[in-house]
Design a protein around this motif. Structure first.
Motif, PDB file in Angstrom:
ATOM      1  N   ILE A   7     -47.357 -27.261  18.682  1.00 23.98           N
ATOM      2  CA  ILE A   7     -47.593 -26.891  20.078  1.00 23.98           C
ATOM      3  C   ILE A   7     -46.687 -25.728  20.465  1.00 23.98           C
ATOM      4  CG2 ILE A   7     -47.298 -27.668  22.456  1.00 23.98           C
ATOM      5  CD1 ILE A   7     -48.292 -30.447  21.473  1.00 23.98           C
ATOM      6  N   LEU A   8     -45.413 -25.816  20.087  1.00 26.29           N
ATOM      7  CA  LEU A   8     -44.475 -24.734  20.409  1.00 26.29           C
ATOM      8  C   LEU A   8     -44.883 -23.424  19.743  1.00 26.29           C
ATOM      9  CD1 LEU A   8     -41.016 -26.534  20.243  1.00 26.29           C
ATOM     10  CD2 LEU A   8     -42.139 -25.554  22.248  1.00 26.29           C
ATOM     11  N   LEU A   9     -45.308 -23.498  18.494  1.00 20.82           N
ATOM     12  CA  LEU A   9     -45.745 -22.280  17.808  1.00 20.82           C
ATOM     13  C   LEU A   9     -47.001 -21.705  18.459  1.00 20.82           C
ATOM     14  CD1 LEU A   9     -45.121 -23.108  14.040  1.00 20.82           C
ATOM     15  CD2 LEU A   9     -44.017 -21.342  15.415  1.00 20.82           C
ATOM     16  N   GLY A  10     -47.898 -22.589  18.877  1.00 19.18           N
ATOM     17  CA  GLY A  10     -49.103 -22.129  19.567  1.00 19.18           C
ATOM     18  C   GLY A  10     -48.774 -21.441  20.884  1.00 19.18           C
ATOM     19  N   LEU A  11     -47.865 -22.042  21.651  1.00 19.16           N
ATOM     20  CA  LEU A  11     -47.450 -21.423  22.916  1.00 19.16           C
ATOM     21  C   LEU A  11     -46.785 -20.071  22.679  1.00 19.16           C
ATOM     22  CD1 LEU A  11     -46.029 -24.486  24.870  1.00 19.16           C
ATOM     23  CD2 LEU A  11     -48.060 -23.142  25.438  1.00 19.16           C
ATOM     24  N   LEU A  12     -45.966 -20.005  21.632  1.00 22.69           N
ATOM     25  CA  LEU A  12     -45.307 -18.745  21.296  1.00 22.69           C
ATOM     26  C   LEU A  12     -46.337 -17.675  20.939  1.00 22.69           C
ATOM     27  CD1 LEU A  12     -42.585 -17.311  20.781  1.00 22.69           C
ATOM     28  CD2 LEU A  12     -42.787 -18.049  18.404  1.00 22.69           C
ATOM     29  N   ALA A  13     -47.341 -18.057  20.163  1.00 25.52           N
ATOM     30  CA  ALA A  13     -48.381 -17.097  19.784  1.00 25.52           C
ATOM     31  C   ALA A  13     -49.156 -16.607  21.016  1.00 25.52           C
ATOM     32  CB  ALA A  13     -49.340 -17.741  18.784  1.00 25.52           C
ATOM     33  N   TRP A  14     -49.517 -17.538  21.913  1.00 27.31           N
ATOM     34  CA  TRP A  14     -50.225 -17.144  23.130  1.00 27.31           C
ATOM     35  C   TRP A  14     -49.380 -16.210  23.987  1.00 27.31           C
ATOM     36  CZ3 TRP A  14     -55.165 -17.234  24.080  1.00 27.31           C
ATOM     37  CH2 TRP A  14     -55.970 -18.155  23.438  1.00 27.31           C
ATOM     38  N   SER A  15     -48.086 -16.511  24.089  1.00 23.87           N
ATOM     39  CA  SER A  15     -47.221 -15.659  24.915  1.00 23.87           C
ATOM     40  C   SER A  15     -47.068 -14.275  24.296  1.00 23.87           C
ATOM     41  CB  SER A  15     -45.859 -16.314  25.128  1.00 23.87           C
ATOM     42  OG  SER A  15     -45.174 -16.434  23.912  1.00 23.87           O
ATOM     43  N   VAL A  16     -46.986 -14.216  22.968  1.00 26.01           N
ATOM     44  CA  VAL A  16     -46.875 -12.914  22.296  1.00 26.01           C
ATOM     45  C   VAL A  16     -48.122 -12.072  22.567  1.00 26.01           C
ATOM     46  CG1 VAL A  16     -46.917 -11.849  19.993  1.00 26.01           C
ATOM     47  CG2 VAL A  16     -45.234 -13.613  20.539  1.00 26.01           C
ATOM     48  N   ILE A  17     -49.279 -12.715  22.660  1.00 26.55           N
ATOM     49  CA  ILE A  17     -50.523 -11.982  22.920  1.00 26.55           C
ATOM     50  C   ILE A  17     -50.652 -11.627  24.401  1.00 26.55           C
ATOM     51  CG2 ILE A  17     -53.044 -12.189  22.948  1.00 26.55           C
ATOM     52  CD1 ILE A  17     -52.687 -14.009  20.415  1.00 26.55           C
ATOM     53  N   PHE A  18     -50.407 -12.590  25.282  1.00 28.00           N
ATOM     54  CA  PHE A  18     -50.767 -12.380  26.683  1.00 28.00           C
ATOM     55  C   PHE A  18     -49.701 -11.711  27.530  1.00 28.00           C
ATOM     56  CE2 PHE A  18     -54.219 -15.303  25.747  1.00 28.00           C
ATOM     57  CZ  PHE A  18     -55.253 -14.634  26.380  1.00 28.00           C
ATOM     58  N   VAL A  19     -48.429 -11.853  27.182  1.00 27.96           N
ATOM     59  CA  VAL A  19     -47.387 -11.209  27.988  1.00 27.96           C
ATOM     60  C   VAL A  19     -47.547  -9.681  27.980  1.00 27.96           C
ATOM     61  CG1 VAL A  19     -44.891 -10.799  28.146  1.00 27.96           C
ATOM     62  CG2 VAL A  19     -45.773 -13.123  27.948  1.00 27.96           C
ATOM     63  N   PRO A  20     -47.710  -9.031  26.821  1.00 26.16           N
ATOM     64  CA  PRO A  20     -47.931  -7.570  26.861  1.00 26.16           C
ATOM     65  C   PRO A  20     -49.208  -7.190  27.613  1.00 26.16           C
ATOM     66  CG  PRO A  20     -47.376  -8.271  24.641  1.00 26.16           C
ATOM     67  CD  PRO A  20     -47.602  -9.507  25.447  1.00 26.16           C
ATOM     68  N   LEU A  21     -50.267  -7.992  27.469  1.00 26.63           N
ATOM     69  CA  LEU A  21     -51.503  -7.700  28.206  1.00 26.63           C
ATOM     70  C   LEU A  21     -51.265  -7.773  29.708  1.00 26.63           C
ATOM     71  CD1 LEU A  21     -54.288  -9.541  26.181  1.00 26.63           C
ATOM     72  CD2 LEU A  21     -53.958  -7.082  26.450  1.00 26.63           C
ATOM     73  N   PHE A  22     -50.515  -8.781  30.143  1.00 29.16           N
ATOM     74  CA  PHE A  22     -50.214  -8.921  31.564  1.00 29.16           C
ATOM     75  C   PHE A  22     -49.390  -7.736  32.056  1.00 29.16           C
ATOM     76  CE2 PHE A  22     -47.238 -10.300  34.881  1.00 29.16           C
ATOM     77  CZ  PHE A  22     -48.156 -10.617  35.867  1.00 29.16           C
ATOM     78  N   ILE A  23     -48.405  -7.330  31.266  1.00 29.01           N
ATOM     79  CA  ILE A  23     -47.567  -6.188  31.666  1.00 29.01           C
ATOM     80  C   ILE A  23     -48.407  -4.929  31.782  1.00 29.01           C
ATOM     81  CG2 ILE A  23     -45.702  -4.683  30.847  1.00 29.01           C
ATOM     82  CD1 ILE A  23     -44.369  -7.228  29.720  1.00 29.01           C
ATOM     83  N   VAL A  24     -49.275  -4.688  30.810  1.00 28.92           N
ATOM     84  CA  VAL A  24     -50.139  -3.500  30.848  1.00 28.92           C
ATOM     85  C   VAL A  24     -51.066  -3.546  32.054  1.00 28.92           C
ATOM     86  CG1 VAL A  24     -52.092  -2.403  29.650  1.00 28.92           C
ATOM     87  CG2 VAL A  24     -50.013  -3.001  28.396  1.00 28.92           C
ATOM     88  N   TRP A  25     -51.541  -4.755  32.419  1.00 31.88           N
ATOM     89  CA  TRP A  25     -52.447  -4.895  33.565  1.00 31.88           C
ATOM     90  C   TRP A  25     -51.700  -4.738  34.882  1.00 31.88           C
ATOM     91  CZ3 TRP A  25     -52.085  -9.069  37.052  1.00 31.88           C
ATOM     92  CH2 TRP A  25     -53.096  -9.120  38.000  1.00 31.88           C
ATOM     93  N   TRP A  26     -50.450  -5.220  34.946  1.00 34.96           N
ATOM     94  CA  TRP A  26     -49.714  -5.292  36.207  1.00 34.96           C
ATOM     95  C   TRP A  26     -48.989  -3.999  36.550  1.00 34.96           C
ATOM     96  CZ3 TRP A  26     -44.267  -5.463  37.072  1.00 34.96           C
ATOM     97  CH2 TRP A  26     -43.900  -5.826  38.368  1.00 34.96           C
ATOM     98  N   LEU A  27     -48.444  -3.320  35.526  1.00 42.61           N
ATOM     99  CA  LEU A  27     -47.574  -2.172  35.792  1.00 42.61           C
ATOM    100  C   LEU A  27     -48.239  -1.018  36.542  1.00 42.61           C
ATOM    101  CD1 LEU A  27     -45.123  -1.589  32.828  1.00 42.61           C
ATOM    102  CD2 LEU A  27     -44.575  -1.981  35.209  1.00 42.61           C
ATOM    103  N   PRO A  28     -49.462  -0.592  36.192  1.00 41.27           N
ATOM    104  CA  PRO A  28     -50.029   0.564  36.911  1.00 41.27           C
ATOM    105  C   PRO A  28     -50.129   0.337  38.414  1.00 41.27           C
ATOM    106  CG  PRO A  28     -51.289   0.140  34.932  1.00 41.27           C
ATOM    107  CD  PRO A  28     -50.324  -1.011  35.092  1.00 41.27           C
TER     108      PRO A  28
END
Length: 56
Positions: A7-28
Protein backbone atom coordinates in the motif's frame (compact mmCIF):
# COMPACT_ATOMS: atom_id res chain seq x y z
CA UNK A 1 3.13 -6.55 6.91
CA UNK A 2 3.60 -7.12 3.19
CA UNK A 3 0.19 -5.63 2.47
CA UNK A 4 1.08 -2.43 4.30
CA UNK A 5 4.35 -2.23 2.38
CA UNK A 6 2.51 -2.71 -0.91
CA UNK A 7 0.00 0.00 0.00
CA UNK A 8 2.81 2.41 0.90
CA UNK A 9 4.64 1.67 -2.34
CA UNK A 10 1.43 2.18 -4.29
CA UNK A 11 0.79 5.53 -2.61
CA UNK A 12 4.38 6.56 -3.30
CA UNK A 13 4.01 5.65 -6.97
CA UNK A 14 0.74 7.61 -7.27
CA UNK A 15 2.28 10.64 -5.59
CA UNK A 16 5.33 10.50 -7.88
CA UNK A 17 2.96 10.58 -10.88
CA UNK A 18 0.33 13.04 -9.70
CA UNK A 19 2.28 15.63 -7.69
CA UNK A 20 4.22 16.91 -10.76
CA UNK A 21 1.00 16.87 -12.80
CA UNK A 22 -0.74 18.94 -10.13
CA UNK A 23 2.15 21.41 -10.00
CA UNK A 24 2.15 21.79 -13.79
CA UNK A 25 -1.64 22.32 -13.72
CA UNK A 26 -1.63 24.75 -10.77
CA UNK A 27 1.42 26.94 -11.40
CA UNK A 28 0.34 28.82 -14.57
CA UNK A 29 -2.88 30.09 -12.96
CA UNK A 30 -1.04 30.98 -9.77
CA UNK A 31 1.60 32.97 -11.68
CA UNK A 32 -1.13 34.76 -13.62
CA UNK A 33 -2.79 35.80 -10.34
CA UNK A 34 0.54 37.03 -8.99
CA UNK A 35 1.11 39.04 -12.18
CA UNK A 36 -2.34 40.62 -11.93
CA UNK A 37 -1.71 41.56 -8.29
CA UNK A 38 1.69 43.06 -9.19
CA UNK A 39 0.13 45.08 -12.04
CA UNK A 40 -2.58 46.40 -9.71
CA UNK A 41 0.07 47.34 -7.16
CA UNK A 42 2.14 49.17 -9.79
CA UNK A 43 -0.94 51.03 -11.03
CA UNK A 44 -1.80 52.00 -7.46
CA UNK A 45 1.74 53.28 -6.85
CA UNK A 46 1.62 55.31 -10.07
CA UNK A 47 -1.70 56.88 -9.06
CA UNK A 48 -0.39 57.62 -5.58
CA UNK A 49 2.66 59.40 -6.98
CA UNK A 50 0.60 61.41 -9.48
CA UNK A 51 -2.10 62.53 -7.01
CA UNK A 52 -0.77 62.22 -3.44
CA UNK A 53 -3.89 63.61 -1.75
CA UNK A 54 -6.47 61.46 -3.51
CA UNK A 55 -5.14 57.89 -3.41
CA UNK A 56 -3.77 57.94 0.13
Amino acid sequence: MHEALGILLGLLAWSVIFVPLFIVWWLPGHREKQALKAAARRREERLRRRAPGRAA
